[in-house]
Design an enzyme around this catalytic site. Structure first.
Site, PDB file in Angstrom:
ATOM      1  N   CYS A 191      -0.188   8.246   8.681  1.00 20.48           N
ATOM      2  CA  CYS A 191       0.198   6.949   9.254  1.00 20.48           C
ATOM      3  C   CYS A 191      -0.987   5.984   9.262  1.00 20.48           C
ATOM      4  O   CYS A 191      -0.813   4.778   9.049  1.00 20.48           O
ATOM      5  CB  CYS A 191       0.756   7.149  10.656  1.00 20.48           C
ATOM      6  SG  CYS A 191       2.228   8.203  10.652  1.00 20.48           S
ATOM      7  N   THR A 192      -2.175   6.505   9.480  1.00 20.04           N
ATOM      8  CA  THR A 192      -3.386   5.673   9.446  1.00 20.04           C
ATOM      9  C   THR A 192      -3.638   5.189   8.024  1.00 20.04           C
ATOM     10  O   THR A 192      -3.920   3.996   7.810  1.00 20.04           O
ATOM     11  CB  THR A 192      -4.596   6.456   9.983  1.00 20.04           C
ATOM     12  OG1 THR A 192      -4.314   6.839  11.342  1.00 20.04           O
ATOM     13  CG2 THR A 192      -5.860   5.618   9.943  1.00 20.04           C
TER      14      THR A 192
END
Length: 166
Positions: free
Chosen positions: A53-54
């Protein structure tokens, strides 16, 4: 007798996407209608501050100027709280707007929550996916399942293609 497999909806091009109103990281209400007349890249992700997600959020942030040249807004959505979003944005200097959907109602409506296979096991959770909504307010493209790495580039290329065809 076999149980029917429940398939999450795939948003077809030309369909009207489900309306929504959700708070962003600053607790400001955001509606689908706020983006009428612009391209909207709406991406769904499982959890703030996790590796995939980062990567995805940083890639969208890094490419933001290119998306703006294409008259497109980038909005992420996860079940995380607005406070979690603020910390995530501050930690990685993100420049994308993040929506909070703790009840997962919007994600379900967009086919971004349901049964998925994770590490070979069936589970229920957020399905990493992206919907591009055109300036006409209709679905232009739906990436039903995506990999985080390289996805922002994939979306940008699809957006260029869609704009050229419009």
């Amino acid at each position: 007798m076999r149980a029917k497999k429940r398939v999450m909806p795939k948003l077809e091009p030309g369909a009207k996407p489900p309306a929504f109103t959700l708070p962003d990281q600053d607790d400001q209400p955001v509606k689908l209608a706020d983006y009428k007349g612009k391209w909207l890249v709406l991406y769904f992700y499982p959890n703030d501050d996790t590796p995939g997600c980062t990567t995805e959020a940083c890639d969208f942030t890094d490419g933001l100027k290119d998306f703006e040249k294409l008259d497109a807004a980038i909005v992420g959505c996860s079940p995380n709280s607005t406070e979690s979003h603020r910390k995530f944005i501050a930690k990685y200097k993100l420049k994308v707007r993040l929506l909070s959907d703790p009840d997962k109602d919007m994600m379900k409506a967009y086919g971004a929550y349901g049964e998925k296979v994770l590490y070979g096991k069936k589970t229920i959770g957020v399905i990493r996916s992206t919907v591009i909504v055109g300036p006409d307010g209709k679905v232009a493209h739906h990436f039903a399942q995506v990999k985080a790495k390289g996805h922002a580039d994939q979306v940008r290329e699809k957006l260029k293609e869609l704009r050229a065809a419009a």
